[in-house]
Write a protein that holds these residues in place. Structure first.
Motif, PDB file in Angstrom:
ATOM      1  N   GLY A   1       0.820  -1.206   0.000  1.00 51.80           N
ATOM      2  CA  GLY A   1       0.000   0.000   0.000  1.00 51.80           C
ATOM      3  C   GLY A   1       0.855   1.258   0.000  1.00 51.80           C
ATOM      4  N   LYS A   2       0.219   2.405  -0.029  1.00 55.53           N
ATOM      5  CA  LYS A   2       0.943   3.669  -0.166  1.00 55.53           C
ATOM      6  C   LYS A   2       1.863   3.967   1.018  1.00 55.53           C
ATOM      7  N   ASP A   3       1.407   3.692   2.256  1.00 55.95           N
ATOM      8  CA  ASP A   3       2.214   4.029   3.428  1.00 55.95           C
ATOM      9  C   ASP A   3       3.493   3.197   3.490  1.00 55.95           C
ATOM     10  N   SER A   4       3.362   1.889   3.310  1.00 54.50           N
ATOM     11  CA  SER A   4       4.547   1.031   3.386  1.00 54.50           C
ATOM     12  C   SER A   4       5.448   1.214   2.168  1.00 54.50           C
ATOM     13  N   THR A   5       4.881   1.646   1.044  1.00 48.90           N
ATOM     14  CA  THR A   5       5.700   1.935  -0.131  1.00 48.90           C
ATOM     15  C   THR A   5       6.597   3.135   0.134  1.00 48.90           C
ATOM     16  N   VAL A   6       6.042   4.151   0.766  1.00 46.89           N
ATOM     17  CA  VAL A   6       6.835   5.322   1.143  1.00 46.89           C
ATOM     18  C   VAL A   6       7.887   4.931   2.173  1.00 46.89           C
ATOM     19  N   LEU A   7       7.486   4.154   3.181  1.00 55.31           N
ATOM     20  CA  LEU A   7       8.429   3.722   4.206  1.00 55.31           C
ATOM     21  C   LEU A   7       9.605   2.973   3.591  1.00 55.31           C
ATOM     22  N   LEU A   8       9.318   2.055   2.683  1.00 49.88           N
ATOM     23  CA  LEU A   8      10.375   1.260   2.066  1.00 49.88           C
ATOM     24  C   LEU A   8      11.336   2.143   1.278  1.00 49.88           C
ATOM     25  N   ASP A   9      10.799   3.128   0.570  1.00 54.68           N
ATOM     26  CA  ASP A   9      11.651   4.020  -0.201  1.00 54.68           C
ATOM     27  C   ASP A   9      12.525   4.875   0.710  1.00 54.68           C
ATOM     28  N   VAL A  10      11.934   5.395   1.791  1.00 59.14           N
ATOM     29  CA  VAL A  10      12.680   6.200   2.758  1.00 59.14           C
ATOM     30  C   VAL A  10      13.806   5.375   3.384  1.00 59.14           C
ATOM     31  N   ALA A  11      13.491   4.121   3.750  1.00 57.78           N
ATOM     32  CA  ALA A  11      14.487   3.256   4.392  1.00 57.78           C
ATOM     33  C   ALA A  11      15.600   2.854   3.428  1.00 57.78           C
ATOM     34  N   ARG A  12      15.241   2.530   2.187  1.00 53.86           N
ATOM     35  CA  ARG A  12      16.250   2.046   1.241  1.00 53.86           C
ATOM     36  C   ARG A  12      17.131   3.154   0.684  1.00 53.86           C
ATOM     37  N   ARG A  13      16.799   4.383   0.983  1.00 56.87           N
ATOM     38  CA  ARG A  13      17.680   5.481   0.613  1.00 56.87           C
ATOM     39  C   ARG A  13      18.907   5.511   1.523  1.00 56.87           C
ATOM     40  N   ILE A  14      18.794   4.916   2.704  1.00 60.67           N
ATOM     41  CA  ILE A  14      19.947   4.834   3.603  1.00 60.67           C
ATOM     42  C   ILE A  14      20.429   3.395   3.780  1.00 60.67           C
ATOM     43  N   TYR A  15      19.538   2.423   3.581  1.00 61.96           N
ATOM     44  CA  TYR A  15      19.905   1.005   3.658  1.00 61.96           C
ATOM     45  C   TYR A  15      19.341   0.286   2.427  1.00 61.96           C
ATOM     46  N   PRO A  16      20.033   0.374   1.283  1.00 63.01           N
ATOM     47  CA  PRO A  16      19.519  -0.201   0.033  1.00 63.01           C
ATOM     48  C   PRO A  16      19.202  -1.695   0.112  1.00 63.01           C
TER      49      PRO A  16
END
Length: 242
Positions: free
Chosen positions: A45-60
């Protein structure tokens, strides 16, 4: 511990500042448990998609985990399959088995729990605080009517079917608990009173909770999520369920 005033202040911050603060909460979580012992709870969903993108910007390489309950939209499942480095879990029981054994989830998890436990109290003859909530008679410490009262749902006590909040527990929470890893979820405090109270008690990173859990987007708003998606994903070809 936080306060409502602090939460309101955080919710008013610019999105750019919120992103940095959320990434700092994620770093603290990973530093505490280790990257191999943490994961992003990814629903597609939209919330976890944003979370994943935010997290993978520092931990790919941080792992995302999707729990396929069998109730997800086909578009969600398709989107998850197109997302890199996502592991898939499945619950031990399907939805039909869950509602047959425990009952239907209605209105919300909180309401379902109140009704379920109040029914148990009625069977044993105990006037529990959950019955008081449904009757609107529960008082707070100051002797005033409790804000947790919900007499509008009292009629559910006589509903001709079983009611329970066990659905989410059995189909989503239990599979994740079996991992014995520290999860990061994309929930926000504006979505429910309970989430707001948990933030007041633990903050974004509930290190001291019975089941430690990180919710680094807690102080975001739904508008922040939509703005992030528009800004980050407007040039990408992807399906995000709003």
């Amino acid at each position: 511990m936080g306060s409502y005033e602090e939460l309101k202040m955080l919710q008013k911050l610019p999105l750019e500042v919120k992103i940095k603060k959320s990434q700092q909460r994620i770093r603290e979580w990973v530093n505490h448990f280790g990257l191999k012992n943490t994961y992003i709870s990814f629903s597609g969903g939209k919330d976890s998609t944003v979370l994943l993108d935010v997290a993978r910007r520092i931990y790919p390489d941080i792992t995302a985990i999707f729990c396929n309950t069998g109730l997800e939209y086909p578009e969600i499942v398709s989107f998850v399959k197109r997302t890199e480095n996502v592991d898939v879990l499945r619950p031990d029981k399907n939805f039909k088995e869950i509602i047959t054994k425990f009952g239907y989830p209605v209105i919300s998890k909180e309401v379902s729990n109140i009704v379920c436990e109040a029914r148990k109290g009625m069977l044993t003859g105990k006037y529990t605080y959950r019955i008081q909530k449904l009757e609107g008679t529960l008082l707070d410490k100051q002797g005033n009517s409790s804000r947790y009262n919900c007499p509008q749902w009292k009629f559910l006590l006589r509903a001709p079917f079983r009611i329970s909040d066990k659905c989410c527990q059995e189909m989503k929470k239990k599979p994740f608990k079996k991992l014995k890893k520290a999860g990061i979820i994309g929930t926000m405090t504006e979505e429910s009173r309970l989430r707001k109270e948990n933030w007041i008690r633990f903050g974004c990173n509930a290190f001291e909770a019975k089941h430690p859990l990180s919710s680094p987007l807690s102080f975001w708003t739904n508008q922040d999520i939509l703005t992030y998606l528009l800004t980050i994903f407007q040039f990408r070809t992807c399906t995000v369920i709003l």
